[in-house]
Scaffold this motif. Sequence first.
Motif, mmCIF file in Angstrom:
data_model
loop_
_atom_site.group_PDB
_atom_site.id
_atom_site.type_symbol
_atom_site.label_atom_id
_atom_site.label_comp_id
_atom_site.label_asym_id
_atom_site.label_seq_id
_atom_site.Cartn_x
_atom_site.Cartn_y
_atom_site.Cartn_z
ATOM 1 N N SER A 1 6.599 6.156 0.609
ATOM 2 C CA SER A 1 6.984 4.978 1.354
ATOM 3 C C SER A 1 5.851 3.984 1.129
ATOM 4 N N GLU A 2 5.975 2.833 1.690
ATOM 5 C CA GLU A 2 4.929 1.857 1.483
ATOM 6 C C GLU A 2 4.684 1.069 2.757
ATOM 7 N N ILE A 3 3.473 0.573 2.859
ATOM 8 C CA ILE A 3 3.090 -0.308 3.944
ATOM 9 C C ILE A 3 2.937 -1.685 3.328
ATOM 10 N N ILE B 1 0.851 -1.189 0.000
ATOM 11 C CA ILE B 1 0.000 0.000 0.000
ATOM 12 C C ILE B 1 0.888 1.241 0.000
ATOM 13 N N PRO B 2 0.793 2.084 -1.044
ATOM 14 C CA PRO B 2 1.617 3.290 -1.056
ATOM 15 C C PRO B 2 1.178 4.268 0.024
ATOM 16 N N ASN B 3 2.160 4.947 0.614
ATOM 17 C CA ASN B 3 1.897 5.938 1.657
ATOM 18 C C ASN B 3 2.642 7.196 1.254
ATOM 19 N N GLY B 4 2.153 7.881 0.217
ATOM 20 C CA GLY B 4 2.852 9.042 -0.331
ATOM 21 C C GLY B 4 2.386 10.338 0.280
ATOM 22 N N LYS B 5 3.289 11.293 0.334
ATOM 23 C CA LYS B 5 2.961 12.634 0.810
ATOM 24 C C LYS B 5 3.473 13.637 -0.228
#
Length: 80
Positions: A56-58, A42-46
Amino acid sequence: MRLSELSGKEIVNYKKAERLGVLGQTDLEIDESTGHINTLIIPNGKWFRVGRQTTSEIRVPWHYIRTIGTDMIILDVPED
């Protein structure tokens, strides 16, 4: 179940009552020899200024999935 049936479902960590993303915006890590899904990525982009994005990714192992409902995928993620 087909991948198309999973697409668009919210991914939720029930212990933290936290929305992690939507399947369809995620990647799947698949074991090529068996065809089994091992991990949801799961992408965790800002977004920052000037259109730059840091991502980053989860990574969630498939066995953390507790329930797949009509609208959501509920995860049972152990607290570390």
